[in-house]
Design a protein around this motif. Structure first.
Motif, PDB file in Angstrom:
ATOM      1  N   CYS A 102      48.333  28.729  41.453  1.00 35.82           N
ATOM      2  CA  CYS A 102      49.675  29.293  41.449  1.00 35.82           C
ATOM      3  C   CYS A 102      49.657  30.775  41.101  1.00 35.82           C
ATOM      4  CB  CYS A 102      50.560  28.539  40.452  1.00 35.82           C
ATOM      5  SG  CYS A 102      50.766  26.791  40.846  1.00 35.82           S
ATOM      6  N   VAL A 103      50.175  31.596  41.993  1.00 39.08           N
ATOM      7  CA  VAL A 103      50.335  33.025  41.758  1.00 39.08           C
ATOM      8  C   VAL A 103      51.777  33.288  41.353  1.00 39.08           C
ATOM      9  CG1 VAL A 103      50.236  35.320  42.805  1.00 39.08           C
ATOM     10  CG2 VAL A 103      48.549  33.590  43.423  1.00 39.08           C
ATOM     11  N   ASN A 104      51.996  34.125  40.365  1.00 36.91           N
ATOM     12  CA  ASN A 104      53.346  34.475  39.937  1.00 36.91           C
ATOM     13  C   ASN A 104      54.138  35.039  41.122  1.00 36.91           C
ATOM     14  OD1 ASN A 104      55.633  35.969  38.763  1.00 36.91           O
ATOM     15  ND2 ASN A 104      54.636  35.584  36.800  1.00 36.91           N
TER      16      ASN A 104
ATOM     17  N   ASP B 268      54.534  38.837  41.283  1.00 40.26           N
ATOM     18  CA  ASP B 268      53.351  39.700  41.228  1.00 40.26           C
ATOM     19  C   ASP B 268      53.467  40.813  42.269  1.00 40.26           C
ATOM     20  OD1 ASP B 268      50.490  40.580  41.882  1.00 40.26           O
ATOM     21  OD2 ASP B 268      50.168  39.287  40.143  1.00 40.26           O
ATOM     22  N   ARG B 269      53.158  42.029  41.861  1.00 37.06           N
ATOM     23  CA  ARG B 269      53.280  43.179  42.758  1.00 37.06           C
ATOM     24  C   ARG B 269      52.291  43.108  43.924  1.00 37.06           C
ATOM     25  NH1 ARG B 269      56.364  47.318  41.004  1.00 37.06           N
ATOM     26  NH2 ARG B 269      55.193  48.813  42.274  1.00 37.06           N
ATOM     27  N   GLY B 270      51.200  42.375  43.733  1.00 38.21           N
ATOM     28  CA  GLY B 270      50.278  42.177  44.840  1.00 38.21           C
ATOM     29  C   GLY B 270      50.919  41.376  45.957  1.00 38.21           C
ATOM     30  N   LEU B 271      51.733  40.375  45.584  1.00 36.03           N
ATOM     31  CA  LEU B 271      52.449  39.561  46.564  1.00 36.03           C
ATOM     32  C   LEU B 271      53.636  40.324  47.141  1.00 36.03           C
ATOM     33  CD1 LEU B 271      52.889  36.773  47.919  1.00 36.03           C
ATOM     34  CD2 LEU B 271      54.238  36.136  45.904  1.00 36.03           C
ATOM     35  N   TYR B 272      54.359  41.030  46.291  1.00 33.28           N
ATOM     36  CA  TYR B 272      55.548  41.756  46.733  1.00 33.28           C
ATOM     37  C   TYR B 272      55.223  42.941  47.647  1.00 33.28           C
ATOM     38  CZ  TYR B 272      59.552  39.803  44.122  1.00 33.28           C
ATOM     39  OH  TYR B 272      60.588  39.027  43.681  1.00 33.28           O
ATOM     40  N   TYR B 273      54.279  43.755  47.203  1.00 34.56           N
ATOM     41  CA  TYR B 273      54.064  45.049  47.847  1.00 34.56           C
ATOM     42  C   TYR B 273      52.628  45.295  48.331  1.00 34.56           C
ATOM     43  CZ  TYR B 273      58.281  45.657  45.010  1.00 34.56           C
ATOM     44  OH  TYR B 273      59.499  45.485  44.414  1.00 34.56           O
TER      45      TYR B 273
ATOM     46  N   ILE C 119      31.136  32.183  49.373  1.00 39.02           N
ATOM     47  CA  ILE C 119      31.854  33.450  49.297  1.00 39.02           C
ATOM     48  C   ILE C 119      32.657  33.486  48.001  1.00 39.02           C
ATOM     49  CG2 ILE C 119      33.550  34.956  50.403  1.00 39.02           C
ATOM     50  CD1 ILE C 119      30.995  34.496  52.026  1.00 39.02           C
ATOM     51  N   VAL C 120      32.567  34.593  47.284  1.00 38.71           N
ATOM     52  CA  VAL C 120      33.414  34.814  46.114  1.00 38.71           C
ATOM     53  C   VAL C 120      34.343  35.975  46.432  1.00 38.71           C
ATOM     54  CG1 VAL C 120      33.500  35.565  43.699  1.00 38.71           C
ATOM     55  CG2 VAL C 120      31.792  33.885  44.430  1.00 38.71           C
ATOM     56  N   LYS C 121      35.632  35.697  46.371  1.00 35.05           N
ATOM     57  CA  LYS C 121      36.639  36.724  46.613  1.00 35.05           C
ATOM     58  C   LYS C 121      37.278  37.130  45.299  1.00 35.05           C
ATOM     59  CE  LYS C 121      40.544  37.900  49.609  1.00 35.05           C
ATOM     60  NZ  LYS C 121      41.372  37.463  50.760  1.00 35.05           N
ATOM     61  N   ILE C 122      37.418  38.429  45.097  1.00 28.18           N
ATOM     62  CA  ILE C 122      38.009  38.977  43.886  1.00 28.18           C
ATOM     63  C   ILE C 122      39.246  39.770  44.286  1.00 28.18           C
ATOM     64  CG2 ILE C 122      37.630  40.423  41.852  1.00 28.18           C
ATOM     65  CD1 ILE C 122      34.546  40.133  42.630  1.00 28.18           C
ATOM     66  N   VAL C 123      40.389  39.440  43.691  1.00 26.14           N
ATOM     67  CA  VAL C 123      41.632  40.150  43.964  1.00 26.14           C
ATOM     68  C   VAL C 123      42.146  40.730  42.652  1.00 26.14           C
ATOM     69  CG1 VAL C 123      43.980  40.006  44.863  1.00 26.14           C
ATOM     70  CG2 VAL C 123      42.180  38.559  45.845  1.00 26.14           C
ATOM     71  N   LEU C 124      42.361  42.018  42.644  1.00 28.05           N
ATOM     72  CA  LEU C 124      42.922  42.710  41.484  1.00 28.05           C
ATOM     73  C   LEU C 124      44.299  43.241  41.869  1.00 28.05           C
ATOM     74  CD1 LEU C 124      42.561  43.981  38.605  1.00 28.05           C
ATOM     75  CD2 LEU C 124      41.664  46.009  39.786  1.00 28.05           C
ATOM     76  N   THR C 125      45.352  42.779  41.165  1.00 25.51           N
ATOM     77  CA  THR C 125      46.697  43.239  41.471  1.00 25.51           C
ATOM     78  C   THR C 125      47.289  43.984  40.278  1.00 25.51           C
ATOM     79  OG1 THR C 125      48.096  41.427  40.623  1.00 25.51           O
ATOM     80  CG2 THR C 125      46.950  41.059  42.727  1.00 25.51           C
ATOM     81  N   ALA C 126      48.409  44.655  40.527  1.00 21.49           N
ATOM     82  CA  ALA C 126      49.112  45.375  39.467  1.00 21.49           C
ATOM     83  C   ALA C 126      49.949  44.460  38.598  1.00 21.49           C
ATOM     84  CB  ALA C 126      49.992  46.465  40.075  1.00 21.49           C
ATOM     85  N   GLY C 127      49.861  43.155  38.820  1.00 21.61           N
ATOM     86  CA  GLY C 127      50.568  42.199  37.983  1.00 21.61           C
ATOM     87  C   GLY C 127      52.075  42.233  38.197  1.00 21.61           C
ATOM     88  N   VAL C 128      52.804  41.820  37.173  1.00 25.24           N
ATOM     89  CA  VAL C 128      54.259  41.705  37.229  1.00 25.24           C
ATOM     90  C   VAL C 128      54.903  42.892  36.517  1.00 25.24           C
ATOM     91  CG1 VAL C 128      56.244  40.300  36.569  1.00 25.24           C
ATOM     92  CG2 VAL C 128      54.128  39.197  37.325  1.00 25.24           C
TER      93      VAL C 128
END
Length: 280
Positions: A17-19, A22-27, A84-93
């Motif tokens: 579950c992703v918030n 999250d700014r990664g999802l929004y923008y 495969i290892v995927k790493i995602v770094l987002t700006a959070g909420v």
């Protein structure tokens, strides 16, 4: 080939579950790395960390390398096989609309996937390359980064089916830039050339490794250059690379232009396999 289900962890915790805020999802306010897992380790890990940190700095996202290592090791302890290892770094909420918060609290998402069903023959026989109609937009402020906004690649990849393993992307001026999921090198005039990525494109980790480590070790000159389609098709040899597949020789483009499976590409492949056997 294994049949294990993917594993997802966010900030070191098992969850799918992703918030929703999250700014990664929004923008698309974030970055990602797609790495190869082999024998319990990630080849080229320092280069992946370096690129992620550099991109995060450009996007105003704090990147804690200690947390990257901690969350990586938490995931690797559960990985059932190579993959495969995927790493995602987002700006959070947080923030107000597009405006980011004054203090960014990033989210770290790590995922493991089984290795894709690539043909083992492509390493030795080379691949045919599709010529994409979509042209990459010019954006020097985003060039080089592997940010989360991948709509251009989505549009390009929708242009063909399974008949080609990869597609070639040009920019608005018609210059050769990269593959949809890879970087390109061509051999001509006794040296290797790779496109300049100052205006668009992704500066891949394998590209960086070849340019800064492997090719210099072979005493092979390599130059970043503006490459026209005419220069590409008149090259002697061509290959694509990324940190998942390693090196794929290219033997044709759009079923019109052809290159041999040459000794220059083979020598680089063999050296890469000697140093990092997982790419053999």
């Amino acid at each position: 080939m294994n049949n294990h289900s993917p594993i997802t962890q966010i900030n070191g915790e098992d969850t799918n579950c992703v918030n929703a805020f999250d700014r990664g999802l929004y923008y698309g306010h974030g970055l990602f790395e797609t790495t190869r897992l082999s024998g319990g380790a990630i080849p080229l890990w320092p280069l992946h960390c370096k690129r992620l940190a550099a991109g995060a700095s450009r996007l105003g996202i704090p990147c804690d390398e200690r947390k990257l290592v901690e969350y990586r090791d938490t995931l690797l302890a559960q990985c059932p096989d190579n993959g495969i290892v995927k790493i995602v770094l987002t700006a959070g909420v947080g923030g107000s609309g597009y405006r980011p918060p004054e203090s960014v609290s990033p989210s770290y998402l790590f995922q493991w996937f089984p290795f894709p069903k690539y043909s083992c023959d492509w390493f030795s026989t080379g691949i045919p390359l599709f010529l994409c109609k979509h042209k990459l937009a010019i954006s020097s402020s985003l060039a080089g980064m592997k940010h989360l906004n991948r709509l251009e690649q989505v549009l390009a990849r929708a242009e063909w089916g399974d008949e080609y393993p990869e597609g070639l992307l040009l920019d608005q001026q018609g210059l050769v830039i990269e593959g949809v999921s890879s970087n390109l090198f061509c051999f001509r005039e006794n040296q290797w050339f790779t496109p300049i990525l100052a205006d668009c494109g992704v500066a891949g980790v394998m590209r960086e490794y070849l340019m800064s480590v492997l090719l210099p070790a072979l005493s092979v000159p390599v130059t970043e250059s503006r490459i026209t389609l005419e220069k590409l098709v008149s090259s002697e040899e061509v290959f694509l690379c990324n940190s998942v597949v390693g090196i794929w020789p290219v033997v044709s483009l759009a079923d019109r232009y052809h290159w041999p499976l040459g000794e220059h590409v083979k020598s680089i492949q063999h050296r890469l396999q000697d140093v990092l056997p997982c790419y053999g």
